[in-house]
Write a protein that holds these residues in place. Structure first.
Motif, PDB file in Angstrom:
ATOM      1  N   SER A  99       7.853 -64.781  16.327  1.00 58.44           N
ATOM      2  CA  SER A  99       9.169 -64.952  16.940  1.00 58.44           C
ATOM      3  C   SER A  99       9.928 -66.157  16.394  1.00 58.44           C
ATOM      4  N   GLN A 100       9.262 -67.030  15.690  1.00 61.83           N
ATOM      5  CA  GLN A 100       9.957 -68.222  15.178  1.00 61.83           C
ATOM      6  C   GLN A 100       9.129 -68.893  14.100  1.00 61.83           C
ATOM      7  N   CYS A 101       9.794 -69.783  13.364  1.00 62.59           N
ATOM      8  CA  CYS A 101       9.080 -70.696  12.474  1.00 62.59           C
ATOM      9  C   CYS A 101       8.479 -71.797  13.334  1.00 62.59           C
ATOM     10  N   PRO A 102       7.317 -72.282  12.933  1.00 57.73           N
ATOM     11  CA  PRO A 102       6.756 -73.402  13.684  1.00 57.73           C
ATOM     12  C   PRO A 102       7.677 -74.630  13.621  1.00 57.73           C
ATOM     13  N   ILE A 103       7.592 -75.444  14.648  1.00 56.80           N
ATOM     14  CA  ILE A 103       8.430 -76.641  14.752  1.00 56.80           C
ATOM     15  C   ILE A 103       7.790 -77.735  13.899  1.00 56.80           C
ATOM     16  N   SER A 391      -7.195 -56.517   9.332  1.00 55.60           N
ATOM     17  CA  SER A 391      -7.423 -57.836   9.916  1.00 55.60           C
ATOM     18  C   SER A 391      -6.133 -58.639   9.770  1.00 55.60           C
ATOM     19  N   TYR A 392      -5.569 -59.044  10.895  1.00 57.04           N
ATOM     20  CA  TYR A 392      -4.222 -59.628  10.882  1.00 57.04           C
ATOM     21  C   TYR A 392      -4.196 -61.009  10.240  1.00 57.04           C
ATOM     22  N   VAL A 393      -3.288 -61.182   9.309  1.00 55.60           N
ATOM     23  CA  VAL A 393      -3.008 -62.519   8.773  1.00 55.60           C
ATOM     24  C   VAL A 393      -1.507 -62.765   8.914  1.00 55.60           C
ATOM     25  N   HIS A 394      -1.174 -64.009   9.243  1.00 55.99           N
ATOM     26  CA  HIS A 394       0.232 -64.330   9.402  1.00 55.99           C
ATOM     27  C   HIS A 394       0.919 -64.403   8.047  1.00 55.99           C
ATOM     28  N   ASN A 395       2.123 -63.926   8.031  1.00 59.82           N
ATOM     29  CA  ASN A 395       3.002 -64.059   6.892  1.00 59.82           C
ATOM     30  C   ASN A 395       3.984 -65.165   7.279  1.00 59.82           C
ATOM     31  N   PRO A 396       4.327 -66.076   6.373  1.00 60.73           N
ATOM     32  CA  PRO A 396       5.128 -67.229   6.823  1.00 60.73           C
ATOM     33  C   PRO A 396       6.583 -66.922   7.157  1.00 60.73           C
ATOM     34  N   THR A 397       6.997 -65.677   7.064  1.00 54.10           N
ATOM     35  CA  THR A 397       8.338 -65.295   7.519  1.00 54.10           C
ATOM     36  C   THR A 397       8.213 -64.677   8.908  1.00 54.10           C
ATOM     37  N   PRO A 398       8.899 -65.220   9.918  1.00 54.82           N
ATOM     38  CA  PRO A 398       8.773 -64.641  11.259  1.00 54.82           C
ATOM     39  C   PRO A 398       9.106 -63.148  11.243  1.00 54.82           C
ATOM     40  N   VAL A 399       8.283 -62.363  11.899  1.00 56.35           N
ATOM     41  CA  VAL A 399       8.470 -60.915  11.919  1.00 56.35           C
ATOM     42  C   VAL A 399       9.857 -60.565  12.450  1.00 56.35           C
ATOM     43  N   SER A 558      19.444 -70.668  14.460  1.00 56.52           N
ATOM     44  CA  SER A 558      18.953 -71.200  13.192  1.00 56.52           C
ATOM     45  C   SER A 558      17.764 -72.130  13.394  1.00 56.52           C
ATOM     46  N   GLN A 559      17.612 -72.721  14.572  1.00 59.62           N
ATOM     47  CA  GLN A 559      16.442 -73.579  14.801  1.00 59.62           C
ATOM     48  C   GLN A 559      15.121 -72.802  14.728  1.00 59.62           C
ATOM     49  N   THR A 560      15.202 -71.475  14.874  1.00 54.61           N
ATOM     50  CA  THR A 560      13.967 -70.677  14.827  1.00 54.61           C
ATOM     51  C   THR A 560      13.611 -70.273  13.404  1.00 54.61           C
ATOM     52  N   LEU A 561      14.482 -70.606  12.442  1.00 60.09           N
ATOM     53  CA  LEU A 561      14.288 -70.156  11.053  1.00 60.09           C
ATOM     54  C   LEU A 561      13.926 -71.335  10.146  1.00 60.09           C
ATOM     55  N   GLY A 562      13.913 -71.070   8.851  1.00 60.26           N
ATOM     56  CA  GLY A 562      13.686 -72.137   7.867  1.00 60.26           C
ATOM     57  C   GLY A 562      12.357 -72.051   7.150  1.00 60.26           C
ATOM     58  N   CYS A 563      11.499 -71.139   7.573  1.00 62.05           N
ATOM     59  CA  CYS A 563      10.193 -71.016   6.916  1.00 62.05           C
ATOM     60  C   CYS A 563      10.147 -69.709   6.117  1.00 62.05           C
ATOM     61  N   GLY A 564       9.179 -69.616   5.213  1.00 63.39           N
ATOM     62  CA  GLY A 564       8.970 -68.391   4.449  1.00 63.39           C
ATOM     63  C   GLY A 564      10.238 -67.919   3.775  1.00 63.39           C
ATOM     64  N   LEU A 565      10.526 -66.648   3.948  1.00 65.45           N
ATOM     65  CA  LEU A 565      11.701 -66.077   3.282  1.00 65.45           C
ATOM     66  C   LEU A 565      12.993 -66.320   4.059  1.00 65.45           C
ATOM     67  N   THR A 566      12.928 -67.101   5.113  1.00 67.72           N
ATOM     68  CA  THR A 566      14.170 -67.495   5.805  1.00 67.72           C
ATOM     69  C   THR A 566      14.618 -68.877   5.354  1.00 67.72           C
ATOM     70  N   LYS A 567      14.014 -69.393   4.316  1.00 68.35           N
ATOM     71  CA  LYS A 567      14.406 -70.709   3.805  1.00 68.35           C
ATOM     72  C   LYS A 567      15.813 -70.683   3.218  1.00 68.35           C
ATOM     73  N   GLY A 568      16.398 -71.831   3.130  1.00 63.41           N
ATOM     74  CA  GLY A 568      17.705 -71.929   2.489  1.00 63.41           C
ATOM     75  C   GLY A 568      18.694 -72.532   3.437  1.00 63.41           C
ATOM     76  N   LEU A 569      19.692 -73.124   2.896  1.00 61.68           N
ATOM     77  CA  LEU A 569      20.649 -73.853   3.712  1.00 61.68           C
ATOM     78  C   LEU A 569      21.743 -72.909   4.193  1.00 61.68           C
ATOM     79  N   HIS A 570      21.960 -72.940   5.482  1.00 61.71           N
ATOM     80  CA  HIS A 570      22.978 -72.104   6.117  1.00 61.71           C
ATOM     81  C   HIS A 570      24.195 -72.978   6.362  1.00 61.71           C
ATOM     82  N   ARG A 571      25.283 -72.704   5.690  1.00 58.17           N
ATOM     83  CA  ARG A 571      26.462 -73.575   5.836  1.00 58.17           C
ATOM     84  C   ARG A 571      27.698 -72.727   6.103  1.00 58.17           C
TER      85      ARG A 571
END
Lengths: 571, 571
Positions: A99-103, A391-399, A558-571
């Motif tokens: 549900s989110q990128c880790p804080i 066997s579940y492994v996390h992907n660094p992009t929030p589902v 946007s606070q929930t994003l920023g990891c994995g494939l959600t990286k990048g600056l949102h302006r």
């Protein structure tokens, strides 16, 4: 007793103003701390320097706002609000990489969600094994003044139950991921509301105690037993929650009958017990009356069930006022049913039924049934758990972000199987030819559809061994339609489902060599973990993700994003 | 000996093809591992299951590409390429929250940078205290075939020196941040190339050894001493790097004269020593000839200097072939100058001069001088270090992104002071009235300007105590213009600067109660940490950030973003 933190003051101030639905605010600083819950010092994950973390208390309909500042030097965190449905706010469910990128360290993150149903809940870290590391607390939702419970009591107490290790969670995680496998082992202590007492003499002579154990003495204020004060003759509501990492626990209030009135915050048909199995992820509300000899205090106790226990009873003190809290019972620690008496556990589980008139009956039919076979597997030498061979492994992009923004490569595009391989024999260890693979599977359900999930248990890699797994679903409660032994057979077992008064829950156990049938309505747009609540099991892959209403997902903060494939600056 | 990993194979394949500037690729998996560098098992941060991490080897002008996959469950990482200038790639400098967001668990991050100068370097984690946790390795840049060193040798070896604790870095970090303060204490062991041997009997009787210590025996292959094999009569280049967390180390090659030819990868006027102070963050290249009695092996040894040592000598074996590596010297561990003989250390430091004709002299004048006073302070009960009264704390938005995208609130808008408060008495503990504050200061320099930085040492909070601090600048080398005792006095001390042949370095020590004068050209657009290389000191605030050429910063790769105020989906 917990100290009153800034968060509590804010809460009180807010509540004083709140006649109707209020906004209840908490300001939390997360960091490591040195603690000694069982008198042995260790590094703990803590909120505002408290272990367990502070209690959240709000009224049904309130909005809870929790501002998290992560002060840990290099470790990220999330908080899952176990039992909260997060309708409309699926991005605040607090499951890392779902549900989110880790804080990140140094970041501030604000959870904001509605507590839409009164009851006994809790919250906890949901990243790696941070719950086992100490990150959890109570979440109590009161009925508004306009509503009344269908039972009476004079006072209440809430207690969190868990098991405790002296080894750091980082070493535990590494051991679970090592070849050869290093199991976390049985816990050193059982804790009630974060307190226990480790007997340092229990270390084998060849393994001297750690230096921290030298603080192990009865007068240490950090690990004095938790106290539950009662006035003789009065009736109490005890809110019990298990956040255990590994253990199935059995709770006893020495000499006191308990009437069970709620399970996972939902009303059940009251029944009486003298001991109660509580699986990790479950809560129970019980009533008891302080009707015993008032000159004494009594033990509140937890014992391990379902695994051959090597851990002494966890003890708290039921204090009959005006006796001193330090007046310890002279009776031995209460004894629970023997660990492998599964029949008693199943019997109890079947006794739990919804309170008719207070909880709705399930839809009569489901639109889709999936059968999830949980197996223990050897994947390239690593001991893992798998569901239908994944066997579940996390992907660094929030589902949730992968779905909302259609990000390729973040989740497995091949849907996981709805059924196990044919003719799987659950009574023997898995054949090497059925070895599992790693994956990040996602079950997508039609929004509003009724889904049956059969969780099928099996033999582990050890002959003649099958374990209890408490299964927890995020974002929903489910009806527990039935339990069975052996391999689930849709042609006859579905006919046995209880469609009249099945209990409504968010966590249900599947017993050794058995199955449990769950029904839920996929009416909450979002991405929701469904997993074994045993921390090492989920860490070893025993989970998956359910999703529905993908196109109805709200814009992700946007606070929930920023990891994995959600990286990048949102302006 | 290290195993040959996938990374090495790739390297070899690439190098076989490379006549000119090549691309040298590494594929690294970062995770925890169980290791026992000094025979006591502990959780270590490792690359590809190796400790120390794999050696990077490339040729001057090559491009190094390191693909990092972070497998740690909840902890983020970064890698700093110590001594690399990252011209044009300041976002790959690998300083967490200065040049990039930390790499989240599960993420893949690819560093790509040019190694523009031959020499002996190393790399390490630069987030929290991850370097102390084991995350470091050698980075060796060879001269191209077209160039020749101004010295001759028959073979070479490289060794990393460090100090080692049995307590986890997480407990160390927490202790440093606790009230009351819990210091990490003196190291349990000193390691040469990741090997040492802890004497379990050294644990005080009241503190029994940890269970892991039971593996402590001479035959354990994981902690057999490191071996430096030599052929009698031959001359060797020894590449020495200190990645020590806390200790200033003194290196001895028993009975062998060493000729020091390079410092921090730069040419110096050769001089001979029998022991050599190496401060954390520094590298030295020394030549020695295997000219001793060839029937024996010899100790390579490190001892603690600058702090009252409580740690036994760290030992490796200088093996005279064809003697067996297991033929241990019967001589006692070599003895270094006594720890508090500062005069000898200063004398050595002043002996280090640039090799004229090989290293350029500094510009004759500087455009700006800043004097940075390092003090130990009590901030609300927390023991911290501060520079001109500001104790550095990381802000979760990378400084380089804050500058490039003009993000408000990410860095302190008030520039930090260029000078300490007037009339500060460096010979006594700081007055409580001069208590420091937390901040994230940034010194911005005009691009291309010549900057003098005077680092001024002082008395700690303990009367009659002042410590050695090795100062490291990212992105640049500097000229070490001079060392002095007492308070720096610009009116007379600047006249004493060596403008003829000062050594060029990236790390220079400031001695107790003294100052060191550094000059550099701010010609590398980016944001660059300048900090004490002692890991606990930087963690306690002893650092700042320099920046220049803000408007010339290149576009930041989105993989470097995603944390703090750079969150949000970029589409």
């Amino acid at each position: 007793m917990k100290s009153v933190g800034v968060g509590c003051l804010v809460l009180l101030m807010v509540m004083l103003h709140a006649a109707e639905a209020a906004v209840v605010k908490y300001d939390w600083n997360v960091d490591y701390m040195f603690g000694a819950p069982d008198c042995v010092e260790k590094l703990i994950l803590a909120v505002n320097g408290q272990y367990p973390s502070p209690t959240i208390r709000a009224v049904e309909g309130d909005t809870v706002v929790v501002k998290i500042t992560n002060h840990i030097p290099t470790e990220s965190v999330v908080f899952h609000w176990h039992g909260m449905h997060q309708r409309g706010t699926p991005y605040f469910d607090g499951a890392a990489y779902v549900s989110q990128c880790p804080i990140n360290p140094g970041e501030i993150f604000t959870y904001k969600f509605k507590v839409d149903r009164a009851g006994t809940y809790f919250y906890h870290g949901h990243f790696g094994m941070q719950r086992s590391g100490g990150l959890y607390g109570s979440l109590i939702v009161d009925l508004p003044a306009s509503k009344k419970e269908p039972f009476a009591y004079d006072g209440e107490h809430s207690i969190l139950l868990n098991d405790w290790w002296h080894k750091s969670i980082y070493e535990q995680e590494l051991g679970l991921n090592s070849v050869p496998f290093r199991f976390v082992g049985e816990p050193q202590s059982l804790l009630i509301e974060g307190r226990g007492k480790y007997n340092c003499s229990l270390y084998p002579a060849t393994v001297p105690p750690t230096p921290g154990c030298l603080t192990c003495n009865a007068t240490s204020p950090k690990c004095a037993p938790h106290v539950i004060p009662v006035t003789p003759g009065k009736t109490y509501r005890l809110r019990i929650a298990s956040v255990a990492s590994l253990s199935s626990l059995n709770f006893i209030l020495e000499g006191h009958k308990m009437t069970v009135v709620q399970a996972d915050g939902r009303y059940i048909k009251p029944f009486d017990v003298y001991n109660l199995d509580v699986y990790s992820g479950q809560t129970y509300d019980v009533l008891f009356t302080a009707d015993q000899d008032a000159s004494k205090n009594y033990w509140a106790a937890i014992n391990v069930r379902g695994r051959n226990p090597k851990t002494p009873t966890g003890l708290a003190v039921l204090q009959y006022l005006p006796n001193e809290a330090t007046l310890l019972p002279t009776t031995p620690a209460p004894v629970s049913p023997i660990w492998n008496d599964t029949a008693t556990s199943i019997s109890l589980a079947k006794q739990i039924l919804a309170k008719v008139g207070y909880e709705a009956a399930p839809p009569k039919k489901s639109h889709r049934t999936i059968v999830i076979l949980g197996t223990q597997n050897n994947i390239n030498g690593n001991l893992k758990w798998a569901l239908n061979n994944i066997s579940y492994v996390h992907n660094p992009t929030p589902v949730i972000a992968a779905l909302k923004y259609n990000i390729k490569g973040a989740i497995d595009s091949t849907p996981p199987p709805d059924y196990p391989v044919q003719d799987y024999n659950i009574f023997v260890p898995p054949k090497p030819s059925l070895s599992a693979n790693y994956g990040s599977p996602l079950y997508v359900f039609k929004r509003g559809s009724v889904v049956d999930v059969i969780v099928q248990n099996s033999n582990t890699l050890t002959p003649n061994n099958s374990e209890i797994h408490p299964w927890h679903l995020h974002g929903h409660d489910f009806w527990v339609l039935g339990y069975g032994q052996g391999m689930y057979d849709s042609t006859k077992d579905a006919a046995s489902f209880n469609l009249i008064d099945p209990p409504v829950r968010n966590t249900a156990a599947v017993f050794p060599y058995g199955w449990v049938a769950l029904r839920f309505v996929a009416d909450n747009p979002g991405a929701w973990p469904f997993h074994c609540h045993i921390e090492p099991h989920f860490h070893m892959g025993m989970g998956t993700v359910f999703a529905e209403g993908i196109h109805n997902l709200p814009k992700l903060p946007s606070q929930t994003l920023g990891c994995g494939l959600t990286k990048g600056l949102h302006r």
